[in-house]
Design a protein around this motif. Structure first.
Motif, mmCIF file in Angstrom:
data_model
loop_
_atom_site.group_PDB
_atom_site.id
_atom_site.type_symbol
_atom_site.label_atom_id
_atom_site.label_comp_id
_atom_site.label_asym_id
_atom_site.label_seq_id
_atom_site.Cartn_x
_atom_site.Cartn_y
_atom_site.Cartn_z
ATOM 1 N N UNK A 90 0.795 -1.239 0.000
ATOM 2 C CA UNK A 90 0.000 0.000 0.000
ATOM 3 C C UNK A 90 0.826 1.288 0.000
ATOM 4 N N UNK A 91 2.027 1.226 0.570
ATOM 5 C CA UNK A 91 2.849 2.450 0.614
ATOM 6 C C UNK A 91 4.103 2.312 -0.243
ATOM 7 N N UNK A 92 4.074 1.309 -1.115
ATOM 8 C CA UNK A 92 5.267 0.994 -1.891
ATOM 9 C C UNK A 92 5.216 1.475 -3.318
ATOM 10 N N UNK A 93 6.093 0.893 -4.118
ATOM 11 C CA UNK A 93 6.247 1.324 -5.510
ATOM 12 C C UNK A 93 5.114 0.791 -6.388
ATOM 13 N N UNK A 94 4.602 -0.398 -6.044
ATOM 14 C CA UNK A 94 3.556 -0.996 -6.888
ATOM 15 C C UNK A 94 2.334 -1.390 -6.081
ATOM 16 N N UNK A 95 1.611 -0.422 -5.566
ATOM 17 C CA UNK A 95 0.441 -0.771 -4.781
ATOM 18 C C UNK A 95 -0.606 -1.437 -5.676
ATOM 19 N N UNK A 120 6.358 6.920 2.407
ATOM 20 C CA UNK A 120 6.251 6.161 1.161
ATOM 21 C C UNK A 120 7.618 5.599 0.773
ATOM 22 N N UNK A 121 7.597 4.521 0.000
ATOM 23 C CA UNK A 121 8.810 3.931 -0.540
ATOM 24 C C UNK A 121 9.530 4.967 -1.417
ATOM 25 N N UNK A 152 10.809 4.481 -4.071
ATOM 26 C CA UNK A 152 10.481 4.214 -5.483
ATOM 27 C C UNK A 152 9.002 4.439 -5.784
ATOM 28 N N UNK A 153 8.269 4.986 -4.824
ATOM 29 C CA UNK A 153 6.846 5.264 -5.071
ATOM 30 C C UNK A 153 6.718 6.157 -6.305
ATOM 31 N N UNK A 154 5.709 5.875 -7.132
ATOM 32 C CA UNK A 154 5.566 6.649 -8.379
ATOM 33 C C UNK A 154 5.439 8.140 -8.080
ATOM 34 N N UNK A 185 9.281 3.699 6.871
ATOM 35 C CA UNK A 185 8.490 3.516 5.662
ATOM 36 C C UNK A 185 7.282 2.646 5.976
ATOM 37 N N UNK A 186 6.155 3.002 5.422
ATOM 38 C CA UNK A 186 4.936 2.236 5.658
ATOM 39 C C UNK A 186 5.043 0.844 5.068
#
Ligand SMILES: Nc1nc2c(c(=O)[nH]1)N[C@H]1C(S)=C(S)[C@@H](COP(=O)(O)OP(=O)(O)OC[C@H]3O[C@@H](n4cnc5c(=O)[nH]c(N)nc54)[C@H](O)[C@@H]3O)O[C@H]1N2
Ligand SMILES: Nc1nc2c(c(=O)[nH]1)N[C@H]1C(S)=C(S)[C@@H](COP(=O)(O)OP(=O)(O)OC[C@H]3O[C@@H](n4cnc5c(=O)[nH]c(N)nc54)[C@H](O)[C@@H]3O)O[C@H]1N2
Ligand code: SF4
Ligand code: SF4
Ligand code: SF4
Ligand code: SF4
Ligand code: SF4
Ligand SMILES: [Mo]
Lengths: 296, 245, 934
Positions: free
Chosen positions: B48-53, C859-860, C862-864, C930-931
């Motif tokens: 959910x908080x990452x690069x590919x939710x 957020x990561x 690498x989050x968009x 980070x979440x």
């Protein structure tokens, strides 16, 4: 559609397996003793590995047994039942071949019919889906059964196997050719899918979500056109032309059959990968992801 | 039970007004919020908080550009959820009997206790109305808020789907299409409500109201000048104007 | 098998419902928060839905509000006070106790107060307790306080107050029930998010026509029946052209103009008072009575003001106005190209306005009496309504454009009438009823009065004798005389430049100034970390209160972590920005529906209570008892017991010992309980005979006094001709003692025109090299920077594109997946592009504040949002280029200091596909982990 390895392996292996079982059931190969054990074992093995592979595809296998309940309406349910029925019905025949009990073989004919029917049900699982026009055509069962019978013939060391294999090539091209047209023939576009064609040309402005979801993963698989052409050649080459040449040109020695079978298997897997990868689900329209391959 | 009921007593469903939907996504999160604690397994979110939710939602709102033959391009927002089809292919393909259509009101549901997560029903649905939950491994879909619409624990007024209750513009309407006199039936009739991809034979219950005609040059006759200001000058204009009072 | 599974159709929904106020944006809807007790017995929020009884949202919620549960559980929540240990901006912090934190703050602030209170600058962003924070700053004694209005929409507020005594923004709304034609100028979402959507829904239900004037056709403008894709910055021209058409055709409401506006007042024609409103011996403005042809008091009973009067050589405002706009310069044909709208469409729009206003007029069968004592047996209405917001206000000509729009409303006679635009109590309220700015400081003493106000003339400017600015943001100076909300966007640049002077401590609350709320964000980050020759930071100390791990947190020296909106008391007050409806004054509260828990950490505290605590420690008079003990236990206590004026406090409802008084009354110890009981809000309903014509309606004026908005009735005339503006224009012409610096004279002469006018936005100076306009829109599903931490919302909108119109798309040979280099006079970014046809052909745009800095918001990296997401802010300079006189003035409206976000000009070129947007900044070290799971 997403080409899930489990489903590809399942349908190819079980297809070949049930094919072989059909030949064994009919008695076109009539072996006995440990040879019989090996051949029946191969048939059962492939069929069962295939079925097991299929369960890998289930997100919640603990309910798998319920899949036998809906034969009235569900082809997947029918497949499950048919598969098990086949294996059960052929068991005495296999047993009698192995232990040379000489039991009457008529029931083998029924088993063979069931085996072929099982593969037919598998094909219908896909063919019934209107939302995937490429699949939703009678050429589809034909293709599944063709794979079943040729693959089976090779494994059953049938002398005519080479010619059967050779026949696969034109069949595959024909199926692909038909398939390439289906989406277009259904005339579904983003405009018709949304009903907004009544206003004008419809295109995607913004996706409903920038994140991924199940639909995009499972139903919207995008594969490059040139990829498809290459794979089609490979599939035809390995599934049909290659093994056919082996069997036609070389002496019918079990080793040659073995080589032909392996070659065919790889080709069949490629063809089955394409079967999924090329298939476009109408939901892709809502995401503006219709691509279409007119390469056949 | 996977065979479809011959007929259903009620035909509950939604009318979605594309002339009114501003694409605010409120129905998307209203739905997520209710169903994340309602019917069956919660709607999980991966990374959910990452690069590919990636998460499970039962209602998605698209935004399309439409170019009419003449005139300016338009943007039309398009909510998409289960249409509760009368000939629901998602139901008949289900091998376990988990997918079913309720005989009393036509709501199409998944019995999660029976679902084996094969995904075939999602394949069978032309409208992308089903999403398999990655955590629970069962198929999720719009329940038409079956756990709200009859819920005695909710005040009468709240016994409607969360997305309908939450829609700020009132672009979503809930009701019984079996009753020709119902609000949804009459609204749909009055505004030319249509079904999605009828030629697939699914016979959806939900109806979409088409956007009204846009950018029609007003034929309100252009304003006539009071008099020829050039000739009379400002003073003339003023006299004529105030003379009127 | 034909059995259907039995399912529970009536599952219990929750253990308990608590009604409070949403705060995922400033709309402040009522919410029902459902709670279930978790395994540990603690209450957990299980579901949030709209409160059906609430006046603002009537049960609905927007996408954000319905995702609130993801906001209160967000991993980005701060957990303890933080003290900077590493270099500023490095994000190296240590957690400290609240006592240490408060002591540190006091050690910094106390000496300043005793020597130079102006060296503390206290500015607040999304603050919804400005009457409280302002009160605190006043008690502290610094002149340097304001909220975010200056970079938000002060043009709207000020133009409205100076013209009709009320504004767009959320201070009024169309008469949704009765209006037949609704025209929307430059609105994507606005503060009144749900009310506008509910209203649009009502119009659609009735099949009324909606017209959207906007370069971009999304959202409200997408459902509009007509879309007018105007060229940014030219609305003023379009509006004045509509006025021209209406005047030429005589389609104006003469009766309304004569009775309710200053159109019949006389403008002094010559002499030192040239341009002032002519006054009589009692220095009262007067009109010429049509019955006698003689002067008569403007508010005299039975008087019939003559719009055409000429008296003593002085002509009426009406004549000045008519003459101005009848000029061919305003003919549709003359403005069409500039506005990017065909002349025939302008003609058609004018015709449609007139047709609905005059041919489809309505009448409410409701007798009323006006302030002159004249009675009317009914309430005529003109069912044309308008709404407008930042699309016109966020330009350097926004104040005058907003004035022009109000003038259009006025000549159509459609303000405060049935079917028209209705103001919400405490508005209408004349400019004269607002305070003037106060700025006189003395060490150890409170400020001379409230900071912000409405300037009447040059004498009210916040200037030292030597002409330099008193305030750090240079509000209320000749550069921006009417900067009624201050100029938050100039605080950091001015403090860094030491111009007008250096400050010591910058105290920020709820504003992400190191990112999306600043112009030129990258430069601002440098200013915040810049050191002087002595190695000291140029801005020595920064204290910041945030609730989440925002970009700004990394740049503070001391962090005072706030609670989330479900964990604290708040007060949405009539002293501030209430939740009124045209038919009812309304205020509301938030209360802790869940306990703040940050296990294993020092925890968070409601900022307002912390501010009171600091006040006590600083010994600020209004916060301490004579014996030095705190006057208020906490903010909740303040809400109940603070008395602003005799009988008037933060909340109007349930006042008086027994809680049955409305508006006025003693403090009621049970007031908050009563509010909770009532669903978190209170409404005082306007009587039917007072519901319209409020500025002139005797019944309303009396009700307003009773309900505590005024001490005496305040009837007034709408101000077509603005005398305060003329005073500045006159000064620029050399009249009077207080004189502007010469380099501003020309600008003032144009900008301070007493009649609404249009001049090209300052950004257009760069038009030759930068042909495109670049603007942003609010996504309906995101709130500025703070929506991306929300696990649900970020799946919907986790990245943004620059939308490019067809002409530009083709010219540059763009392909899907491309990035483009976008250059402005002050910066460059490289960002993903997408095609959009429903867009003004010279405009590019993107969604606001989707881009995030790596490391922020839990957020990561690498989050968009942090890789592909981007801000336009890097392209917007807070200063205008030197106009050749070596001076650079702020990139703001010259009248109000409103940040001119949408003046931005750019050029664009294709760079092809690429993986990430530029500039990309080094990741911020994390102040929270980070979440992971939600
Ligand atoms: N390019 C461009 N830039 C713009 C605009 C534009 O249109 N285009 N719009 C401008 C306008 S109008 C505005 S108003 C600004 C808005 O910009 P900001 O005022 O910065 O608003 P946000 O970024 O939403 O939030 C500010 C901070 O408040 C914090 N916060 C949230 N809830 C709480 C709380 O309960 N307590 C505390 N203490 N803090 C909290 C958030 O974490 C965030 O760090 O942006 C401006 N910037
Ligand atoms: N969901 C959500 N709601 C919010 C906010 C949020 O961040 N998210 N922020 C809140 C805040 S702080 C504010 S200030 C308000 C602002 O609310 P809005 O005023 O709606 O602010 P923007 O989204 O900046 O919209 C500006 C609109 O003006 C248009 N525009 C730009 N230039 C011009 C022009 O020259 N002429 C015309 N006619 N139109 C033009 C843009 O295309 C855009 O549609 O929203 C508030 N509400
Ligand atoms: S809530 Fe209503 S307006 Fe908003 S997207 Fe959903 S249907 Fe459209
Ligand atoms: S919309 Fe899809 S899921 Fe819903 S009933 Fe129809 S086919 Fe089934
Ligand atoms: S996923 Fe579940 S509901 Fe869908 S077909 Fe498979 S078993 Fe049935
Ligand atoms: S009806 Fe209920 S489940 Fe279906 S989309 Fe609306 S909120 Fe979601
Ligand atoms: S508009 Fe949405 S976010 Fe703003 S207060 Fe209302 S519900 Fe909350
Ligand atoms: Mo704002």
């Amino acid at each position: 559609m997403h080409p899930a390895p489990s489903v590809i392996v399942f349908s190819v292996l079980s297809g070949m397996g049930f094919g072989l079982l059909a030949y064994l059931g009919v008695g076109l190969v009539h072996l006995s003793g440990w040879l019989a054990f090996m051949w029946w074992g191969l048939g059962y093995g492939l069929a069962i590995i295939g079925l097991l592979a299929a369960t890998l595809h289930l997100a919640n296998p603990k309910n798998a047994l319920k899949a036998f309940s809906q034969w009235r309406s569900s082809w997947l349910s029918r497949e499950a039942i048919a598969a098990v029925a086949t294996l059960v019905v052929l068991a005495p025949v296999a047993l009698s071949d192995w232990l040379t009990l000489g039991w009457p073989r008529q029931i083998g004919l029924l088993g063979a019919a069931l085996a072929v029917f099982t593969v037919f049900t598998t094909s219908m699982i896909y063919t019934q889906i209107k939302a995937v026009p490429r699949w939703n055509h009678w050429s589809n069962p034909v293709m599944f059964l063709a794979f079943c019978l040729t693959g089976g013939a090779v494994l059953a060391l049938q002398p005519f196997a080479g010619y059967a294999l050779a026949g696969l090539a034109p069949l595959l091209w024909w199926v692909w050719h038909i398939g390439d047209q289906q989406f277009g023939l259904r005339a579904q576009t983003l405009g018709t899918a949304t009903g907004l064609d009544r206003i004008g040309d419809v295109t995607v402005f913004e996706q409903a979500h920038t994140a991924g979801n199940y639909l995009l993963r499972e139903m919207i698989f995008v594969v490059a056109r040139k990829h498809v052409v290459r794979l089609r050649l490979i599939a035809v080459g390995l599934a049909s032309v290659g093994p056919a040449l082996l069997l036609v040109l070389l002496p019918h020695h079990p080793v040659v059959f073995g080589a032909a079978a392996l070659c065919h298997l790889v080709g069949a897997l490629a063809a089955r990968w394409l079967f999924f990868a090329q298939a476009e689900h109408v939901v892709g329209l809502y995401y503006g992801k219709r691509q279409g391959f007119d390469v056949g | 039970m996977t065979t479809l009921p011959a007929t259903t007593v009620k035909k509950l469903g939604l009318v979605i007004d594309l002339d009114t939907c501003v694409g605010c996504q409120a129905c998307v999160t209203a739905c997520k919020g209710w169903n994340d604690q309602g019917y069956g397994a919660l709607l999980s979110d991966q990374d959910p908080y990452g690069a590919n939710p990636s998460g499970t939602f039962l209602n998605r709102v698209h935004s399309y550009a439409v170019q009419p033959p003449e005139g300016a391009a338009q943007i039309i927002n398009f909510p998409r959820s289960c249409l509760h089809c009368e000939d629901a292919p998602c139901v008949t393909v289900c091998p376990t009997g988990a997918s079913y259509k309720r005989a009393e009101d036509g709501i199409v549901l998944v019995n999660e206790d029976a679902c084996m997560g094969c995904g075939l029903c999602a394949w069978a649905c032309p409208y992308g109305a089903r999403e398999m939950d990655a955590d629970a491994g069962v198929m999720k879909k719009c329940t038409l808020c079956v756990d709200r619409i009859y819920n005695d624990n909710l005040p009468e007024a709240d016994r409607e789907p969360a997305c309908v209750r939450g829609c700020p513009t009132g672009a979503r309407h809930f009701g019984d299409f079996a009753d020709p006199g119902s609000a949804v039936s009459t609204l749909s009739a009055a505004r030319g409500g249509y079904a999605l991809m009828p030629d697939l034979g699914t016979r959806p219950t939900n109806r979409y109201l088409p956007p009204r005609k846009k950018d029609m040059r007003q034929d309100a006759s252009l304003l006539a000048p009071l008099l020829d200001i050039q000739a009379t000058g400002f003073a003339g204009w003023l006299d004529r104007l105030l003379g009127k009072i | 098998m034909t059995v259907q599974p039995k399912i529970n159709l009536s599952p219990p929904v929750s253990d308990e419902v608590r009604k409070t106020t949403c705060y995922m944006c400033a709309c402040r809807c009522g919410i029902d928060v459902h709670l279930k007790s978790g395994p540990d017995g603690k209450d957990r929020v299980s579901y949030i839905e709209g409160n059906r009884d609430h006046p603002i949202n009537k049960g609905v919620l927007c996408a954000k509000g319905a995702s609130g549960i993801m906001q209160v559980t967000a991993p980005s929540r701060l957990r303890a006070p933080l003290r900077r240990v590493g270099p500023r901006g490095s994000g190296a912090f240590e957690e400290i106790s609240w006592d240490e934190a408060l002591q540190t703050a006091v050690d910094w602030m106390k000496p300043l107060r005793e020597t130079a209170p102006e060296k503390l600058a206290f500015f607040t962003g999304r603050d919804q307790s400005q009457s409280f924070t302002g009160w605190w700053a006043q008690a502290y004694g610094t002149p340097n306080y304001a909220a975010h209005g200056g970079f938000c929409s002060v043009n709207m507020a000020a133009a409205g107050i100076y013209t009709i005594g009320g504004a767009f923004w959320e201070f009024g709304q169309p008469d949704w029930e009765r209006t037949k034609l609704f025209v929307l100028f430059g609105v994507a979402e606005d503060h009144d998010s749900n009310p506008i959507k509910i209203g649009l829904g009502k119009l659609k239900e009735r099949g009324c026509r909606v017209i959207g004037v906007n370069p971009i056709r999304t959202g409200y403008n997408a459902v509009a029946d007509d879309w007018i894709g105007i060229t940014p910055g030219t609305d003023g021209l379009l509006i004045l052209s509509l006025i021209h058409c209406l005047l030429v055709a005589g389609k104006i409401d003469l009766d309304y103009l004569a009775k309710f506006t200053n159109a019949p007042l006389l403008v002094v024609d010559t002499g030192p008072d040239k341009g002032m409103i002519a006054k009589n011996a009692e220095s009262q403005p007067f009109v010429i009575d049509r019955r006698t042809g003689m002067p008569a008091p403007w508010d005299g009973r039975g008087v019939q003001p003559d719009l055409g009067a000429v008296y003593g050589g002085n002509r009426t405002v009406f004549q000045h106005m008519a003459e101005r706009y009848l000029s061919p310069d305003y003919a549709p044909e003359a403005v069409a190209d500039r506005c990017g709208i065909a002349a025939v469409r302008i003609h058609a729009l004018a015709a449609e306005l007139a047709q609905v206003a005059f041919d489809q007029a309505i009448v409410l069968d409701q007798p009323w009496t006006d302030f002159r004592g004249d009675t009317h047996e009914n309430m005529p209405g003109r069912p044309v309504s308008f709404h407008a917001m930042r699309g016109i206000s966020a330009h350097s000509n926004g104040f005058q454009t907003a004035r022009a729009l109000h003038l259009l409303q006025i000549i159509l006679g459609t303000v405060e009438v049935p079917g028209g635009y209705r103001l919400k109590p405490p508005y209408p309220k004349p400019m004269e009823a607002h305070p003037t700015p106060h700025f006189v400081t003395a060490p150890g003493k409170p400020l001379s009065g409230p900071h912000l106000g409405y300037v009447r003339g040059p004498e009210n400017l916040a200037l030292h004798e030597d002409g330099t600015a008193v305030r750090i943001d240079k509000a209320f100076t000749w550069e921006n005389p009417f900067s009624a909300h201050g100029m938050m966007h100039m605080v950091i640049p001015n403090a860094h430049a030491g111009n007008p002077y250096r400050i010591d401590t910058l105290f920020l609350y709820m504003a992400n100034m190191a990112w999306n709320s600043s112009m030129n964000s990258a430069a601002v980050m440098d200013m915040l970390t810049d050191t002087g020759p002595d190695g000291e930071y140029v801005i020595p100390r920064i204290i910041y209160s945030d609730a989440y791990a925002s970009e700004m947190v990394a740049y503070a020296d001391l962090i005072l972590p706030d609670t989330t909106y479900l964990e604290r008391h708040d007060c949405i007050s009539l002293l501030d920005r209430p939740i009124s409806e045209p038919g009812a004054a309304g205020d509301s509260i938030r209360w802790p529906v869940v306990e703040p828990d940050r296990p294993g950490h020092a925890g968070v505290r409601p900022f307002q209570s912390v501010l009171l605590d600091l006040g006590v420690r600083l010994g600020l008079a209004p916060m301490v008892n004579p014996d030095g003990s705190p006057k208020f236990k906490d903010y909740a206590d303040y809400i109940v017991n603070h008395i602003r004026r005799p009988g008037v406090g933060p909340l109007m409802g349930f006042r008086g010992a027994d809680g049955n008084q409305e508006g006025r009354g003693d403090a009621n110890p049970n007031q908050l309980a009563a509010y909770v009981e009532n669903g978190g809000f209170y409404q005082a309903h306007v009587p039917d005979n007072a519901a319209f014509y409020k500025p002139w309606n005797a019944a309303y004026q009396d009700w307003a006094v009773k309900t505590s908005f005024f001490e005496t009735p305040q009837p007034y005339l709408f101000s077509i001709w603005s005398e305060p503006m003329r005073k500045f224009q006159a000064a620029a012409e050399g009249v009077g003692f207080v004189q502007p610096p010469d380099h501003l004279r020309e600008q003032l002469k144009v900008a301070m025109d007493p009649l609404p006018t249009w001049y090209p936005p300052f950004g257009d100076a760069a038009a030759a090299e930068f042909p495109l306009h670049a603007i942003t829109q609010r996504p309906m599903d995101m709130y500025h920077s703070w929506g991306s931490q929300n696990a649900w919302l970020r799946q919907i909108r986790g990245k943004n594109y620059l939308y490019v119109p067809t002409k530009v798309w083709r010219a540059n040979g763009f392909e899907p997946g491309d990035y483009a280099r976008v250059t402005s006079p002050s910066g460059e970014i490289t960002v993903p592009v997408a095609h959009m046809a429903a867009l003004n052909e010279n405009t590019v745009w993107t969604w606001n504040a989707i881009g995030k800095r790596k490391g922020a918001w839990a957020l990561d990296n690498c989050a968009t949002e942090a890789t592909e997401g981007f801000l336009l802010n890097h392209l917007i300079s807070e200063l205008l280029p030197d106009r050749g006189d070596g001076r650079r003035i702020s990139n703001s409206d010259p009248v109000t200091g409103q940040a001119a976000w949408f003046d931005l000009r750019v050029k664009i070129e294709r760079v092809g596909p690429q993986g990430h947007a530029e500039p990309s900044f080094a990741p911020l070290p994390r102040v929270v982990p980070k979440g992971d799971k939600r």
